[in-house]
Design an enzyme around this catalytic site. Structure first.
Site, short mmCIF file in Angstrom:
data_model
loop_
_atom_site.label_atom_id
_atom_site.label_comp_id
_atom_site.label_asym_id
_atom_site.label_seq_id
_atom_site.Cartn_x
_atom_site.Cartn_y
_atom_site.Cartn_z
N GLY A 63 0.91 -1.24 0.02
CA GLY A 63 0.05 0.08 0.13
C GLY A 63 1.07 1.12 0.00
O GLY A 63 2.03 1.32 0.40
N ASP A 82 6.41 -9.22 10.23
CA ASP A 82 7.26 -8.35 9.72
C ASP A 82 7.47 -7.35 10.59
O ASP A 82 7.44 -6.23 10.68
CB ASP A 82 6.58 -7.75 8.26
CG ASP A 82 7.42 -6.79 7.60
OD1 ASP A 82 8.82 -7.12 7.43
OD2 ASP A 82 7.02 -5.99 7.01
#
Length: 373
Positions: free
Chosen positions: A55, A168
């Site tokens: 994004g 992550d």
């Protein structure tokens, strides 16, 4: 999908038991029904913040209230199979754990003129720790590192308690406001898991923060991959630079062995059976850890916590709950109250340019036997 007024309803998924007899905190128990999405034109874009794998994030102002928010446009232009699973998972995960004070809050979902224009509206946070560390003149004080670590561990403990693995964790995904409070963000690689875990892709976690079992090809990994990343983050917060900034997977493993010593079957049962071990030449690697020598000015308890987070054997690696109880947090200096942190110019608000960035997160690949969210 903006929030409407509270409606009472029954939902068998709320607090439903999960494997191991545990319960999760369902988003439905805290969030009202989601109704039709508002238009993105309710917001005025102010400036670009960053572009990630999943994004593009901008700073924006809500026209009606004047609130400053972060607007994340989901990458859907190349999507051929409907709404991307990564985005669905990110939204669901944030709605499940987003009430935690150290996890970024989703305000609503808004849409543009076409089906490919979908945005997550989140609270705007002034800094990310990666950019902040690169522009600070001196490292955080140890009392400040302890505060940041406590907040991160608390957020991850809630994720893991709800059977969510982030996959992550890195300093660029840790946002910090000007009141010393961090917010865990970017759940694009996160997923809900169960027992047994089943096969999952190894192509997760940005390289510098990637656990050894992932580098060596393990597919049935656990929440321990997040704890390794937190160990790397702890080292980075203390020394103001990445702990193991590898240029590729081989270089990453070499840096890991140089810092932590040679792994073996004795300290990591099952190590020799991992798929990528046959490609290693460990003959010249020293058997001992150099962590104590690298962090000469860190107390023994501080190095002990880092060592237990950077433990080769994922089964022996500390959990988030265990790490929060480590005696390092109760020795002097004690964690600083967040309100006592100094404020910094906000790069996200356009105050100053970035100087460098860590590698991108791996491109998302489908997990085998992945659970339906």
């Amino acid at each position: 999908m903006s929030n409407s007024h509270n409606n009472s309803h029954s939902n068998s998924a709320v607090n439903s038991p999960l494997p191991g007899g545990r319960s999760h905190i369902s988003g439905a128990s805290r969030h009202p029904f989601l109704q039709g999405c508002r238009s993105v034109y309710a917001y005025e874009k102010l400036n670009h913040i960053e572009e990630g794998s999943y994004g593009v994030v901008s700073r924006a102002r809500e026209k009606e209230t004047g609130d400053i928010v972060a607007l994340k446009k989901l990458k859907m232009d190349q999507e051929k199979n409907g709404f991307p699973i990564t985005s669905l998972r990110e939204i669901k995960t944030l709605m499940t754990v987003g009430n935690h004070p150290n996890i970024v809050r989703v305000r609503e979902i808004v849409v543009g003129d076409t089906l490919t224009q979908v945005f997550i509206v989140m609270d705007f946070i002034e800094h990310d720790l990666k950019s902040l560390l690169s522009t600070m003149r001196s490292p955080f004080l140890i009392s400040e590192v302890k505060t940041l670590m406590q907040q991160l561990l608390s957020a991850i403990a809630l994720c893991h308690d709800n059977w969510i693995v982030h996959r992550d964790l890195k300093t660029s995904n840790l946002l910090m406001n000007n009141r010393g409070q961090i917010k865990l963000a970017d759940f694009g690689l996160a997923r809900t898991y169960g027992e047994p875990l089943g096969d999952m892709t190894q192509l997760v976690v940005t390289l510098w923060y990637r656990a050894p079992e992932l580098l060596l090809g393990e597919t049935e990994y656990s929440t321990a991959v997040d704890m390794w990343s937190i160990g790397c983050i702890m080292g980075e917060l203390i020394q103001k630079e990445p702990l193991m900034p590898g240029k590729g997977e081989i270089d990453q493993m070499n840096l890991m062995f140089k810092l932590l010593g040679r792994p073996s079957e004795e300290i990591w049962p099952g190590f020799s059976k991992l798929p990528n071990v046959k490609n290693l030449n460990l003959g010249g690697v020293q058997p001992y850890s150099n962590l104590r020598a690298k962090f000469r000015y860190t107390t023994d308890l501080g190095v002990d916590l880092m060592q237990k987070l950077l433990c080769y054997d994922p089964k022996r690696r500390l959990s988030a709950e265990e790490a929060l109880k480590h005696p390092w947090f109760t020795e002097s200096p004690l964690p600083k109250h967040p309100d006592m942190f100094q404020s910094f110019p906000s790069i996200a608000a356009g105050d100053r340019k970035r100087t460098y960035a860590s590698p991108s997160a791996p491109q998302r690949q489908a997990d085998k036997y992945e659970l339906i969210i």
